[in-house]
Design a protein around this motif. Structure first.
Motif, PDB file in Angstrom:
ATOM      1  N   TYR A 169      -0.115  42.921  47.968  1.00 32.80           N
ATOM      2  CA  TYR A 169      -1.004  44.068  48.146  1.00 32.80           C
ATOM      3  C   TYR A 169      -2.393  43.671  48.639  1.00 32.80           C
ATOM      4  O   TYR A 169      -3.187  44.530  49.024  1.00 32.80           O
ATOM      5  CB  TYR A 169      -1.086  44.868  46.841  1.00 32.80           C
TER       6      TYR A 169
ATOM      7  N   THR B  62      -6.552  49.376  39.690  1.00 31.99           N
ATOM      8  CA  THR B  62      -5.712  50.501  40.103  1.00 31.99           C
ATOM      9  C   THR B  62      -4.294  50.030  40.403  1.00 31.99           C
ATOM     10  O   THR B  62      -3.317  50.726  40.097  1.00 31.99           O
ATOM     11  CB  THR B  62      -6.303  51.184  41.354  1.00 31.99           C
ATOM     12  N   HIS B  63      -4.174  48.851  40.978  1.00 36.99           N
ATOM     13  CA  HIS B  63      -2.859  48.332  41.326  1.00 36.99           C
ATOM     14  C   HIS B  63      -2.114  47.728  40.136  1.00 36.99           C
ATOM     15  O   HIS B  63      -0.939  47.346  40.274  1.00 36.99           O
ATOM     16  CB  HIS B  63      -2.986  47.250  42.410  1.00 36.99           C
TER      17      HIS B  63
ATOM     18  N   PRO C 172       1.431  61.140  40.289  1.00 34.01           N
ATOM     19  CA  PRO C 172       0.700  60.007  40.854  1.00 34.01           C
ATOM     20  C   PRO C 172      -0.427  59.584  39.918  1.00 34.01           C
ATOM     21  O   PRO C 172      -1.076  60.428  39.281  1.00 34.01           O
ATOM     22  CB  PRO C 172       0.157  60.551  42.179  1.00 34.01           C
TER      23      PRO C 172
ATOM     24  N   GLU D 210       0.318  57.191  45.826  1.00 32.45           N
ATOM     25  CA  GLU D 210       1.762  56.980  45.963  1.00 32.45           C
ATOM     26  C   GLU D 210       2.437  56.489  44.692  1.00 32.45           C
ATOM     27  O   GLU D 210       3.622  56.749  44.473  1.00 32.45           O
ATOM     28  CB  GLU D 210       2.037  56.006  47.107  1.00 32.45           C
ATOM     29  N   ARG D 211       1.696  55.794  43.833  1.00 36.94           N
ATOM     30  CA  ARG D 211       2.284  55.223  42.624  1.00 36.94           C
ATOM     31  C   ARG D 211       2.424  56.309  41.560  1.00 36.94           C
ATOM     32  O   ARG D 211       1.444  56.978  41.194  1.00 36.94           O
ATOM     33  CB  ARG D 211       1.385  54.096  42.099  1.00 36.94           C
ATOM     34  N   GLU D 212       3.650  56.509  41.072  1.00 33.89           N
ATOM     35  CA  GLU D 212       3.893  57.562  40.096  1.00 33.89           C
ATOM     36  C   GLU D 212       4.262  56.979  38.733  1.00 33.89           C
ATOM     37  O   GLU D 212       5.140  56.131  38.620  1.00 33.89           O
ATOM     38  CB  GLU D 212       4.999  58.503  40.577  1.00 33.89           C
ATOM     39  N   VAL D 213       3.561  57.442  37.729  1.00 30.42           N
ATOM     40  CA  VAL D 213       3.815  57.091  36.340  1.00 30.42           C
ATOM     41  C   VAL D 213       3.560  58.342  35.502  1.00 30.42           C
ATOM     42  O   VAL D 213       2.622  59.101  35.794  1.00 30.42           O
ATOM     43  CB  VAL D 213       2.897  55.939  35.864  1.00 30.42           C
TER      44      VAL D 213
ATOM     45  N   TYR E 290      -2.882  53.590  47.072  1.00 36.14           N
ATOM     46  CA  TYR E 290      -1.935  53.242  46.015  1.00 36.14           C
ATOM     47  C   TYR E 290      -1.943  54.297  44.915  1.00 36.14           C
ATOM     48  O   TYR E 290      -0.886  54.649  44.373  1.00 36.14           O
ATOM     49  CB  TYR E 290      -2.287  51.871  45.434  1.00 36.14           C
TER      50      TYR E 290
END
Length: 386
Positions: free
Chosen positions: A349, A339-340, A274, A267-270, A264
């Motif tokens: 998830y 993290t999520h 990432p 792949e998670r972009e902020v 995660y």
């Protein structure tokens, strides 16, 4: 090969178990748990591949390996999101005790079923009024002609509804001293007078916990495993494997949590990148990786010592491994949820359910406090506290 690397055979075993388990996965596991299903298909697949009884002697249908091999199977299953408590109980505890202390007839009777999955065996030691103090168990066995009659209660017994037999720790009266001594009996789960009720749990698992009632259950003479006067040595023969397996269960769970968090974080972009590029995310995950690898190394050490026959050193290492693995699993599960972000609390998830599963590892099969007591006394030589 380095002394700190597992054998090629063990590494290949891990690879094949992971491949098999990945065909089932976490979604399979949680769907069964939430819908009242059982992991019978996975259990029989493990058995069919020869992994279930890999620590049992070949002449009884096993693989002829050691506790390190079955621990590797347990860890890899958990690392694929399918942590099976009965792996700790049936082949490791019951298989070890019967393999070491059972007569040849008893081994022929019970070990093949443990290996091929048709004779899964649960283990019953904990009682409502004894808890960690095994010396205070009150389940008793008295002679009745050529057989035995058992009476008592047990609690927190895993997978009784999936087992054909239960290895029960009871106490018999010593004819010489009149004192009660621990003995082990194999009790069929369909025996008259044997009843069990599921305990409602927050834990998301297809494997349930039970309170067991043993009301004058009659058993034949050969239900007694080992020497009637064997005492605690026979009981403790299954407890070091239990701790090693629990450690493997925990490290596998921790690996699964960390893998989900890392995926995660990539792949998670902020903020134009990432989230894994930020140290606030990366460092805790790196810390978990270190903690997991340390726990795995101690678990492998404990298994190697046990398989080499060094019971004293294995006991210390097994307790340390269990402690370290539970801490690593709790940290990894918590960091996976963090993290999520908000998704960490969602079912989608699948990481929130790991919090309870990992936290139980600090309590069972032996609490972190009792492990600290053990290390204080046996490793440091401090006075006994209880």
């Amino acid at each position: 090969m380095s002394a700190f690397a597992e054998s090629e055979e063990r590494q290949e075993l891990r690879k094949q178990v992971a491949k098999l388990a990945s065909g089932f996965g976490r979604e399979y596991f949680t769907d069964l748990a939430r819908n009242g299903g059982k992991t019978t298909e996975l259990w029989m697949a493990i058995a069919g591949a020869g992994y279930l009884g890999i620590n049992v002697a070949e002449e009884y249908g096993g693989g002829g390996g050691g506790i390190g091999d079955v621990a590797a199977v347990c860890e890899e299953l958990a690392a694929q999101g399918c942590p099976l408590l009965l792996m700790v109980v049936s082949p490791a505890i019951c298989g070890t005790v019967i393999g070491r202390y059972g007569t040849d007839e008893q081994k022929q009777k019970w070990l093949p079923g443990i290996c091929d999955g048709t004779g899964t065996m649960a283990f019953a030691i904990t009682e409502p009024d004894a808890g960690t103090n095994t010396h205070n168990i009150t389940t008793t066995a008295r002679r009745d002609g050529d057989g035995w009659v058992l009476r008592g209660r047990k609690i927190w017994i895993s997978g009784v509804d999936e087992a054909q037999n239960v290895l029960v720790v009871a106490r018999t009266e010593d004819e010489k001293t009149g004192k009660l001594k621990p003995c082990l009996f194999v009790v069929p789960t369909d025996a008259d007078g044997f009843e069990f009720n599921a305990i409602p749990m927050e834990l998301v698992s297809p494997e349930k916990q039970f309170q067991v009632f043993i009301d004058d259950v009659r058993l034949p003479a050969d239900a007694l495993v080992g020497d009637e006067n064997g005492g605690l040595a026979q009981l403790f023969a299954g407890l070091n494997p239990e701790r090693i397996m629990a450690a493997s269960f925990n490290t596998g769970l921790a690996r699964y949590a960390l893998d989900r968090a890392v995926a995660y974080a990539k792949e998670r972009e902020v903020f134009n990148g990432p989230i894994g590029s930020h140290q606030a995310i990366a460092h805790p995950l790196a810390q978990s990786h270190i903690e997991i690898e340390m726990a795995r190394l101690m678990t492998q050490k404990a298994a190697a010592l046990y398989d080499a026959g060094d019971e004293m050193a294995a006991g210390e290492a097994a307790n340390m491994a269990k402690y370290a693995s539970a801490e690593a699993a709790c940290d990894a599960a918590d960091r996976a949820v963090q993290t999520h972000g908000g998704f960490g609390a969602s079912q989608e998830y699948g990481v929130a359910s790991l919090l309870v599963a990992a936290r139980v590892g600090r309590i069972a099969p032996v609490s972190r406090e009792m492990i600290l007591n053990f290390v204080s006394m046996h490793s440091l030589g401090l006075p006994k506290s209880y």
